[in-house]
Design a protein around this motif. Structure first.
Motif, PDB file in Angstrom:
ATOM      1  N   GLN A   1      65.994  -5.341  26.832  1.00 34.25           N
ATOM      2  CA  GLN A   1      67.326  -5.914  26.918  1.00 34.25           C
ATOM      3  C   GLN A   1      68.180  -5.658  25.679  1.00 34.25           C
ATOM      4  O   GLN A   1      69.402  -5.583  25.767  1.00 34.25           O
ATOM      5  N   PHE A   2      67.553  -5.485  24.528  1.00 37.46           N
ATOM      6  CA  PHE A   2      68.333  -5.289  23.307  1.00 37.46           C
ATOM      7  C   PHE A   2      69.059  -3.946  23.338  1.00 37.46           C
ATOM      8  O   PHE A   2      70.218  -3.845  22.931  1.00 37.46           O
ATOM      9  N   MET A   3      68.380  -2.913  23.858  1.00 38.06           N
ATOM     10  CA  MET A   3      69.044  -1.621  24.026  1.00 38.06           C
ATOM     11  C   MET A   3      70.081  -1.686  25.141  1.00 38.06           C
ATOM     12  O   MET A   3      71.167  -1.116  25.029  1.00 38.06           O
ATOM     13  N   ASP A   4      69.763  -2.393  26.221  1.00 36.25           N
ATOM     14  CA  ASP A   4      70.741  -2.543  27.313  1.00 36.25           C
ATOM     15  C   ASP A   4      72.020  -3.199  26.802  1.00 36.25           C
ATOM     16  O   ASP A   4      73.123  -2.780  27.149  1.00 36.25           O
ATOM     17  N   ASN A   5      71.865  -4.225  25.986  1.00 38.44           N
ATOM     18  CA  ASN A   5      73.038  -4.907  25.430  1.00 38.44           C
ATOM     19  C   ASN A   5      73.848  -3.965  24.541  1.00 38.44           C
ATOM     20  O   ASN A   5      75.085  -3.976  24.571  1.00 38.44           O
ATOM     21  N   LEU A   6      73.157  -3.145  23.770  1.00 38.43           N
ATOM     22  CA  LEU A   6      73.847  -2.203  22.889  1.00 38.43           C
ATOM     23  C   LEU A   6      74.632  -1.176  23.696  1.00 38.43           C
ATOM     24  O   LEU A   6      75.767  -0.839  23.365  1.00 38.43           O
ATOM     25  N   LEU A   7      74.028  -0.684  24.773  1.00 37.44           N
ATOM     26  CA  LEU A   7      74.697   0.325  25.605  1.00 37.44           C
ATOM     27  C   LEU A   7      75.953  -0.239  26.257  1.00 37.44           C
ATOM     28  O   LEU A   7      76.942   0.468  26.446  1.00 37.44           O
ATOM     29  N   LEU A   8      75.924  -1.513  26.620  1.00 40.34           N
ATOM     30  CA  LEU A   8      77.108  -2.148  27.202  1.00 40.34           C
ATOM     31  C   LEU A   8      78.271  -2.182  26.221  1.00 40.34           C
ATOM     32  O   LEU A   8      79.442  -2.127  26.613  1.00 40.34           O
ATOM     33  N   LEU A   9      77.951  -2.224  24.951  1.00 37.95           N
ATOM     34  CA  LEU A   9      78.990  -2.291  23.923  1.00 37.95           C
ATOM     35  C   LEU A   9      79.391  -0.906  23.403  1.00 37.95           C
ATOM     36  O   LEU A   9      80.321  -0.788  22.604  1.00 37.95           O
ATOM     37  N   ALA A  10      78.692   0.118  23.840  1.00 38.77           N
ATOM     38  CA  ALA A  10      78.887   1.457  23.271  1.00 38.77           C
ATOM     39  C   ALA A  10      80.006   2.221  23.970  1.00 38.77           C
ATOM     40  O   ALA A  10      79.777   3.166  24.709  1.00 38.77           O
ATOM     41  N   GLY A  11      81.220   1.827  23.731  1.00 34.84           N
ATOM     42  CA  GLY A  11      82.369   2.588  24.211  1.00 34.84           C
ATOM     43  C   GLY A  11      82.860   2.203  25.579  1.00 34.84           C
ATOM     44  O   GLY A  11      84.006   2.461  25.915  1.00 34.84           O
ATOM     45  N   GLY A  12      82.020   1.600  26.398  1.00 32.90           N
ATOM     46  CA  GLY A  12      82.454   1.164  27.720  1.00 32.90           C
ATOM     47  C   GLY A  12      82.715   2.286  28.699  1.00 32.90           C
ATOM     48  O   GLY A  12      83.269   2.091  29.768  1.00 32.90           O
TER      49      GLY A  12
END
Length: 407
Positions: free
Chosen positions: A118-129
């Motif tokens: 989930q920590f990587m999933d959360n980061l990807l959600l914030l990565a530029g959209g």
């Protein structure tokens, strides 16, 4: 007990890959790892490109070490990662890939499980959209993760290693059933395209009562409803499998207007369009519809093949899902790299070997026995995956190490 969180940089160094020039590739003895070499959470250097390190001076910081975690920073597979083993040691890292190098072996063993959830999933959600987000080394370094003590990290990694090993062995056993079936087929019938055993060959059109592509309902996606008749698209048709996870639905009235593409039990489905330069190419995937008559429909990116009653559907389907047939389909499709298509004329001309029906029936019996065993193994894998997910959740909430201390 929840662990305190901190930046990944507290326990690891993040290094971006080097911007190699494509003109350097093809000479020398040194290898370069790219995004395509990261597979199944491992770094596979078999197809790594070569360059001459003596001629092109590249800093040692881009050299891969054992247990380095390599992660894709951009593209359709952004966020996928692989752990480098001895095979990749000493190779160089290309751009668009980063190294996450734990400050010690315990950190590295722990981090690979942190970034898989989930920590990587959360980061990807914030990565530029964007549809295909891009990560930066700064994003990774600043990623907030639980940071337990070294002893707790070691405990978590050890437990999750064991659970992960169970999942991996289940997958390997399932893969072996596929290899067994393929070996059995080749032994009985040979290459279904080259036909070294000289079987009679029929055209698919001669074996069928109907070959037709689907259609788009009036209004397109606006015709979709929350529940109703499943409307199968190319993403629902996989190799020997109809996947309903992402299925959409039509209402009864729309379905009736599209009766020409209403499916019957045992209809074969094959995807009409897609790319061919990916591991799970969307072009030419074939499966069988196992539902009742007239309980599903297909869109324009899928063909239905309705075989004659005397034809053994499962045998034809197996031929169409072999590696040899995949290569044949790629040789006859038309269009550019990003969008290939199987024309109906090509599909009708598909060559299907026709060994004696008795031999086909023998293969079918063995196929059913192996598939039955595969279903059991798949259920075991599902249980193992569920166990791993539960342990992971407990690990990062502090429950695993808490239990260990109590024990």
């Amino acid at each position: 007990m929840n662990f305190e969180k901190g930046a990944l940089s507290n326990i690891a160094t993040v290094i971006s890959g080097y911007a190699f020039k494509s003109s350097w590739f093809g000479e020398g003895e040194n290898k370069v790892i790219r995004i395509s070499d990261i597979k199944d959470n491992l770094v596979d250097p078999i197809k790594a490109v070569h360059f001459d390190a003596d001629k092109h001076k590249v800093a040692e910081q881009f050299i891969i070490q054992e247990s380095d975690i390599l992660i894709a920073l951009s593209g359709a597979t952004v966020g996928k990662f692989g752990v480098a083993d001895k095979r990749a040691v000493g190779m160089y890292l290309n751009q668009r890939v980063a190294i996450i190098r734990g400050h010690n072996a315990t950190n590295s063993a722990y981090i690979k499980y942190v970034i898989s959830g989930q920590f990587m999933d959360n980061l990807l959600l914030l990565a530029g959209g964007a549809a295909q987000p891009n990560l930066s080394t700064k994003d990774l370094a600043n990623m907030q993760i639980p940071i337990p003590t070294l002893d707790e990290q070691k405990c978590i990694a050890t437990i999750l290693d064991k659970a992960s090993s169970i999942c991996r062995k289940r997958k390997q056993t399932i893969a072996l059933t596929d290899h067994l079936l393929r070996s059995l087929f080749l032994d009985m019938f040979g290459d279904p395209v080259a036909n070294p055993k000289g079987w009679k060959v029929d055209k698919l059109n001669d074996l069928s009562t109907k070959i037709s592509s689907g259609s788009t309902p009036k209004g397109g996606s606006k015709a979709y409803v929350e529940k109703g008749i499943p409307f199968l698209r190319s993403q629902n048709v996989w190799r020997n499998r109809v996947d309903l996870d992402d299925v959409v639905y039509l209402d009864e009235a729309t379905h009736e207007k599209m009766e020409k593409t209403s499916l019957k039990n045992k209809d074969l489905l094959i995807t009409k369009t897609g790319r061919i330069n990916t591991e799970n190419s969307s072009l030419g995937r074939a499966a069988m519809f196992a539902g009742e008559d007239d309980t599903a429909n297909i869109n324009g990116h899928v063909y239905l093949i309705r075989l004659k009653p005397e034809v053994i559907n499962e045998f034809v389907l197996y031929i169409m899902t072999t590696i040899e047939y995949r290569d044949y389909i790629r040789s006859v499709c038309v269009g550019g790299i990003d969008k290939r298509q199987i024309n109906k004329g090509h599909l009708e001309e598909f060559p299907i070997i026709a060994p004696p029906v008795e031999l086909q029936q023998q293969f079918l019996e063995k196929l059913k026995a192996i598939e039955k065993q595969k279903i059991k193994l798949t259920k075991q894998l599902e249980l193992a995956n569920n166990m791993f997910a539960a342990l992971t959740q407990q690990a990062f909430s502090g429950e695993l190490t808490k239990q260990d201390k109590v024990a």
